[in-house]
Write a protein that holds these residues in place. Structure first.
Motif, PDB file in Angstrom:
ATOM      1  N   ILE A  26     -11.738 -15.306 -15.863  1.00 13.91           N
ATOM      2  CA  ILE A  26     -12.960 -14.900 -15.174  1.00 13.91           C
ATOM      3  C   ILE A  26     -12.774 -14.989 -13.660  1.00 13.91           C
ATOM      4  O   ILE A  26     -13.189 -14.101 -12.905  1.00 13.91           O
ATOM      5  CB  ILE A  26     -14.144 -15.774 -15.629  1.00 13.91           C
ATOM      6  CG1 ILE A  26     -14.518 -15.427 -17.079  1.00 13.91           C
ATOM      7  CG2 ILE A  26     -15.341 -15.605 -14.696  1.00 13.91           C
ATOM      8  CD1 ILE A  26     -15.588 -16.326 -17.663  1.00 13.91           C
ATOM      9  N   SER A  42     -10.529 -12.029 -12.638  1.00 15.07           N
ATOM     10  CA  SER A  42     -11.060 -10.684 -12.883  1.00 15.07           C
ATOM     11  C   SER A  42     -12.420 -10.439 -12.253  1.00 15.07           C
ATOM     12  O   SER A  42     -12.848  -9.291 -12.130  1.00 15.07           O
ATOM     13  CB  SER A  42     -11.160 -10.426 -14.392  1.00 15.07           C
ATOM     14  OG  SER A  42      -9.897 -10.567 -15.013  1.00 15.07           O
ATOM     15  N   GLY A  43     -13.102 -11.489 -11.856  1.00 13.16           N
ATOM     16  CA  GLY A  43     -14.458 -11.341 -11.347  1.00 13.16           C
ATOM     17  C   GLY A  43     -14.542 -10.533 -10.074  1.00 13.16           C
ATOM     18  O   GLY A  43     -15.459  -9.732  -9.894  1.00 13.16           O
ATOM     19  N   ASP A  93     -11.826  -1.824 -14.664  1.00  9.62           N
ATOM     20  CA  ASP A  93     -12.604  -1.258 -15.760  1.00  9.62           C
ATOM     21  C   ASP A  93     -12.250  -1.930 -17.088  1.00  9.62           C
ATOM     22  O   ASP A  93     -13.062  -1.971 -18.002  1.00  9.62           O
ATOM     23  CB  ASP A  93     -12.321   0.243 -15.911  1.00  9.62           C
ATOM     24  CG  ASP A  93     -12.544   1.003 -14.623  1.00  9.62           C
ATOM     25  OD1 ASP A  93     -13.643   0.878 -14.062  1.00  9.62           O
ATOM     26  OD2 ASP A  93     -11.630   1.710 -14.184  1.00  9.62           O
ATOM     27  N   TRP A 132     -18.758 -11.931 -21.240  1.00 12.47           N
ATOM     28  CA  TRP A 132     -18.743 -11.912 -19.775  1.00 12.47           C
ATOM     29  C   TRP A 132     -18.311 -10.539 -19.272  1.00 12.47           C
ATOM     30  O   TRP A 132     -18.929  -9.966 -18.365  1.00 12.47           O
ATOM     31  CB  TRP A 132     -17.797 -12.989 -19.252  1.00 12.47           C
ATOM     32  CG  TRP A 132     -17.632 -12.969 -17.754  1.00 12.47           C
ATOM     33  CD1 TRP A 132     -18.381 -13.636 -16.830  1.00 12.47           C
ATOM     34  CD2 TRP A 132     -16.644 -12.220 -17.014  1.00 12.47           C
ATOM     35  NE1 TRP A 132     -17.931 -13.349 -15.558  1.00 12.47           N
ATOM     36  CE2 TRP A 132     -16.869 -12.483 -15.643  1.00 12.47           C
ATOM     37  CE3 TRP A 132     -15.612 -11.367 -17.378  1.00 12.47           C
ATOM     38  CZ2 TRP A 132     -16.095 -11.923 -14.637  1.00 12.47           C
ATOM     39  CZ3 TRP A 132     -14.833 -10.804 -16.375  1.00 12.47           C
ATOM     40  CH2 TRP A 132     -15.073 -11.082 -15.027  1.00 12.47           C
ATOM     41  N   ALA A 133     -17.242 -10.001 -19.858  1.00 12.32           N
ATOM     42  CA  ALA A 133     -16.722  -8.704 -19.426  1.00 12.32           C
ATOM     43  C   ALA A 133     -17.721  -7.592 -19.712  1.00 12.32           C
ATOM     44  O   ALA A 133     -17.987  -6.731 -18.855  1.00 12.32           O
ATOM     45  CB  ALA A 133     -15.388  -8.423 -20.127  1.00 12.32           C
ATOM     46  N   HIS A 134     -18.294  -7.593 -20.911  1.00  9.83           N
ATOM     47  CA  HIS A 134     -19.245  -6.547 -21.277  1.00  9.83           C
ATOM     48  C   HIS A 134     -20.486  -6.575 -20.385  1.00  9.83           C
ATOM     49  O   HIS A 134     -21.035  -5.513 -20.049  1.00  9.83           O
ATOM     50  CB  HIS A 134     -19.644  -6.706 -22.740  1.00  9.83           C
ATOM     51  CG  HIS A 134     -18.568  -6.305 -23.696  1.00  9.83           C
ATOM     52  ND1 HIS A 134     -18.643  -6.515 -25.057  1.00  9.83           N
ATOM     53  CD2 HIS A 134     -17.363  -5.686 -23.488  1.00  9.83           C
ATOM     54  CE1 HIS A 134     -17.554  -6.054 -25.636  1.00  9.83           C
ATOM     55  NE2 HIS A 134     -16.767  -5.551 -24.714  1.00  9.83           N
ATOM     56  N   ALA A 135     -20.911  -7.747 -19.996  1.00  5.54           N
ATOM     57  CA  ALA A 135     -22.086  -7.862 -19.127  1.00  5.54           C
ATOM     58  C   ALA A 135     -21.836  -7.242 -17.755  1.00  5.54           C
ATOM     59  O   ALA A 135     -22.785  -6.906 -17.042  1.00  5.54           O
ATOM     60  CB  ALA A 135     -22.490  -9.325 -18.983  1.00  5.54           C
ATOM     61  N   ARG A 136     -20.556  -7.089 -17.408  1.00  6.07           N
ATOM     62  CA  ARG A 136     -20.191  -6.516 -16.107  1.00  6.07           C
ATOM     63  C   ARG A 136     -19.597  -5.119 -16.238  1.00  6.07           C
ATOM     64  O   ARG A 136     -18.965  -4.615 -15.310  1.00  6.07           O
ATOM     65  CB  ARG A 136     -19.224  -7.468 -15.399  1.00  6.07           C
ATOM     66  CG  ARG A 136     -19.927  -8.733 -14.916  1.00  6.07           C
ATOM     67  CD  ARG A 136     -19.011  -9.909 -14.746  1.00  6.07           C
ATOM     68  NE  ARG A 136     -19.786 -11.084 -14.316  1.00  6.07           N
ATOM     69  CZ  ARG A 136     -20.493 -11.833 -15.151  1.00  6.07           C
ATOM     70  NH1 ARG A 136     -20.542 -11.546 -16.448  1.00  6.07           N
ATOM     71  NH2 ARG A 136     -21.169 -12.864 -14.691  1.00  6.07           N
ATOM     72  N   GLY A 137     -19.801  -4.524 -17.394  1.00  7.15           N
ATOM     73  CA  GLY A 137     -19.360  -3.153 -17.600  1.00  7.15           C
ATOM     74  C   GLY A 137     -17.874  -2.981 -17.802  1.00  7.15           C
ATOM     75  O   GLY A 137     -17.352  -1.869 -17.661  1.00  7.15           O
ATOM     76  N   LYS A 138     -17.180  -4.051 -18.135  1.00  6.75           N
ATOM     77  CA  LYS A 138     -15.741  -3.981 -18.342  1.00  6.75           C
ATOM     78  C   LYS A 138     -15.419  -3.945 -19.836  1.00  6.75           C
ATOM     79  O   LYS A 138     -16.088  -4.594 -20.640  1.00  6.75           O
ATOM     80  CB  LYS A 138     -15.033  -5.206 -17.721  1.00  6.75           C
ATOM     81  CG  LYS A 138     -15.297  -5.419 -16.245  1.00  6.75           C
ATOM     82  CD  LYS A 138     -14.605  -6.680 -15.749  1.00  6.75           C
ATOM     83  CE  LYS A 138     -15.036  -7.052 -14.329  1.00  6.75           C
ATOM     84  NZ  LYS A 138     -14.508  -6.098 -13.340  1.00  6.75           N
TER      85      LYS A 138
END
Length: 365
Positions: free
Chosen positions: A77, A80-81, A86, A112-118
């Motif tokens: 996190i 990648s944050g 993508d 966490w990734a899905h919440a940020r569109g990843k």
């Protein structure tokens, strides 16, 4: 009914010479448009014009992806944050001598990734273990069991895809690896999950390069990622660039002979190597240095970067003045990559967005 081959013309005119024929169901990147024709990128650098009535067009997604190789979820996190990614690719799966495949997915990172569109394409590695890889790939039963476990885990954890990173394989496993990727993709049919596969930049080594059937993998997988790095590596004993621009560019050209551009993703190194070369001769040694540390490395030594016209990148070097009888003078060199790799990606693969699908043409009888 038989499927007719679809001709490709040199010019947007059916009276011009034909350059190739393509099959129904194949996909190719669109390069240009004319009133009644599309120009498409064929393999091996060929181009051709096809009539619009014979095709359909979709927009291909473009991805900026990054591997999460070391550490756990908190470290991933952190890494990648702040990155404009993508797709994130955490190393969660690996071949295992006891259970065939080990799995350590973390739903917290997926959420966490899905919440940020990843998207999350978890990585499956072989640990460079040539014998274990052979044991699994050469056995249809072992391949099927690994695929079953992977498919179940991906679906249970909401993971968007799998990135397969098998390196150092026997030539005997060349066709079996393609079968593995093909069957893995089939097992995920209807789920929308993506299968990508990593390949080295083409080179003479049979285990590290020749064992990849790049054309077969390009047909079986959604994406083929070229690892555009380690032109010079520590075991080689010779100082040089991790990825000179001409070397990376030629690697892309070679890969595009076998894999359509819209399926290719270029892997770019975000590290370099500090090389130490004995002034009296002998093998060079190296240590990896993250790119973000290079400015500090230069500043602490009072060095200014120089341009290497052949490699198309910056570098710096100095001679260690603290020579001792048991420690001869050493020349130290470090390379810094130029932004040209961004332009390389755009030139060959990054600008591909529309993808043309050849419709199946049937006879009238």
């Amino acid at each position: 009914m038989p499927v007719h081959p679809l001709p490709q013309y040199i010019k947007p005119d059916s009276s011009s010479a034909k350059v190739a024929t393509v099959k129904g169901g194949d996909e190719y990147p669109v390069l240009a448009t004319a009133k009644y024709y599309y120009q498409i990128q064929l393999l091996a650098g060929q181009k051709g014009w096809v009539h619009r009535s014979s095709v359909s067009v979709r927009k291909a997604p473009r991805y900026v992806a990054g591997w999460n190789y070391l550490g756990g979820t908190d470290k991933f996190i952190e890494a990648s944050g702040a990155a404009a990614l993508d797709v994130v690719m955490p190393r969660w799966y690996g071949l295992n001598p006891n259970s065939l495949v080990s799995a350590a997915p973390d739903k917290r990172y997926v959420d966490w990734a899905h919440a940020r569109g990843k998207k999350v394409w978890a990585m499956l590695g072989n640990g460079f273990d040539i014998e274990l890889t052979d044991r699994i790939l050469s056995s249809p039963a072992n391949r099927a069991e690994v695929i079953r476990k992977l498919a179940e885990s991906l679906k249970a954890n909401g993971i968007d895809g799998l990135n397969v990173d098998f390196e150092n394989m026997k030539m005997d496993n060349r066709d079996e690896f393609v079968l593995f990727i093909r069957d893995l993709k089939k097992s995920l049919a209807g789920t929308g999950k993506t299968v990508s596969v990593d390949v080295t930049r083409e080179n003479p080594d049979p285990n590290w390069s020749g064992s990849y059937d790049r054309a077969g993998l390009g047909k079986a997988a959604d994406y083929v990622m070229m690892m555009g790095y380690d032109e010079y590596y520590e075991g080689r004993g010779e100082a040089g660039s991790v990825s000179s621009l001409p070397w990376a560019e030629e690697g892309l050209r070679l890969l595009l002979r076998d894999v359509p551009a819209h399926k290719v993703i270029l892997g770019v190194p975000f590290y370099t190597r500090e090389w130490t070369v004995p002034a009296s001769g002998g093998k060079a040694t190296a240590k990896n240095v993250p790119m973000k540390q290079i400015d500090g490395w230069l500043s602490s030594r009072g060095l200014t970067k120089k341009w290497d016209a052949a490699a198309k990148q910056n570098y710096a070097e100095f001679t260690d003045a603290a020579a001792k009888p048991d420690r001869p003078a050493e020349i130290q060199r470090i390379d810094r990559f130029a932004e040209a790799r961004v332009h390389l990606n755009d030139r060959y693969i990054g600008l591909v967005e529309p993808v043309l699908n050849i419709r199946r043409r049937r006879s009238d009888t």
